[in-house]
Design an enzyme around this catalytic site. Sequence first.
Site, PDB file in Angstrom:
ATOM      1  N   ASP A 134       0.819  -1.224   0.000  1.00  0.00           N
ATOM      2  CA  ASP A 134       0.000   0.000   0.000  1.00  0.00           C
ATOM      3  C   ASP A 134       0.850   1.271   0.000  1.00  0.00           C
ATOM      4  O   ASP A 134       0.311   2.382  -0.056  1.00  0.00           O
ATOM      5  CB  ASP A 134      -1.010   0.003   1.168  1.00  0.00           C
ATOM      6  CG  ASP A 134      -0.368  -0.139   2.541  1.00  0.00           C
ATOM      7  OD1 ASP A 134       0.719  -0.745   2.638  1.00  0.00           O
ATOM      8  OD2 ASP A 134      -0.957   0.340   3.531  1.00  0.00           O
TER       9      ASP A 134
ATOM     10  N   ASP B  30       4.878   3.727   8.382  1.00  0.00           N
ATOM     11  CA  ASP B  30       4.028   3.055   9.367  1.00  0.00           C
ATOM     12  C   ASP B  30       4.864   2.674  10.584  1.00  0.00           C
ATOM     13  O   ASP B  30       6.007   2.230  10.444  1.00  0.00           O
ATOM     14  CB  ASP B  30       3.431   1.779   8.761  1.00  0.00           C
ATOM     15  CG  ASP B  30       2.452   2.096   7.648  1.00  0.00           C
ATOM     16  OD1 ASP B  30       2.210   3.286   7.396  1.00  0.00           O
ATOM     17  OD2 ASP B  30       1.934   1.142   7.050  1.00  0.00           O
TER      18      ASP B  30
HETATM   19 ZN   LIG Z   1       2.941  -0.936   6.447  1.00  0.00          ZN
END
Ligand SMILES: [Zn+2]
Length: 311
Positions: free
Chosen positions: A67, A212
């Site tokens: 993503d 992230d």
């Molecule tokens: Zn990730």
Amino acid sequence: MNFTFLGTGAGMPAKERNVTSLALGFPEYDGDLWLFDCGEGTQRQILYTPVKLTKLTVIFITHLHGDHLFGLPGILGSRSFHGAESTLQLVGPKGLKEYVETSLRLSGTHLYYPIAINEIETEGKVYENAHFVVTASELDHGIKSYGYRITEKDQKGELLVDKLKEIGIPPGPIYKLIKEQDQVQLPDGTMLETAPFIGEKRKGRIVTILGDTRPCSAAELLARDADMLVHEATFRGDSERLAHDYHHSTSLQAAETARQALAKTLILAHLSSRYQKKEQTALLNEAKAVFPHTYLAHDLWDYQLKLQPRS
Ligand SMILES: [Zn+2]
């Protein structure tokens, strides 16, 4: 410095939020353009913005999850179709080179410009140009995920022309020397200390863009005193357990990092598609209770970070 949020969702594309990508444009520096992450569909999102692929000089990838990455080969190819010839710099974790070279080779994509891939081996400086230094540190996300701290170099003050004229130095090539050197020899042989003829300098801006991550000390260090922190907020504050298990953060944790780091502004992105409008507002309000100067990014949102005032 313009932030254009091309994708602000987590995991997979949703109608309202595409997967992650952020364009950082510098109209103050010839329109130079950087991209942070490149989820699937990023180039289609770009069509709805003023972002120009030919201005793109650097792509930073935070980590190799799809993503954040699956849009990259398409962007590389389209930049070539648009006629770009200048070198494109790619910065990201180990494995980026293999991913890019394999996708281009297997799809028979030929680029009419050179790419230079810098796979991060040690934390610290990963990119520098005339105006900025970018450093990277590893976050906590299960796979290698980096956060980037972009530090603008301080800008020298302006030449105080009126003051120079007052002491009888007319405009000419000597003005350039006065701006660049600490001392300059005048035509009559005397030495001029230039400092009194230079205005106040402008402090550079600091921007932190994180991949992230769970909350971690590296995130806080990267965001120390930042003018802008862009942080993931995959989950709401009540889902701390879930966030931990999936190596992500809640909006509350992002706000806590911004507060601890004494950042000035926080932008939340990378939201889980499970949250509908009402819950997104609640997610933002939770963060604001901890760190009031927080915004929630949405797709195609443009945010401008102005130059610092002269000190
Ligand atoms: Zn990730």
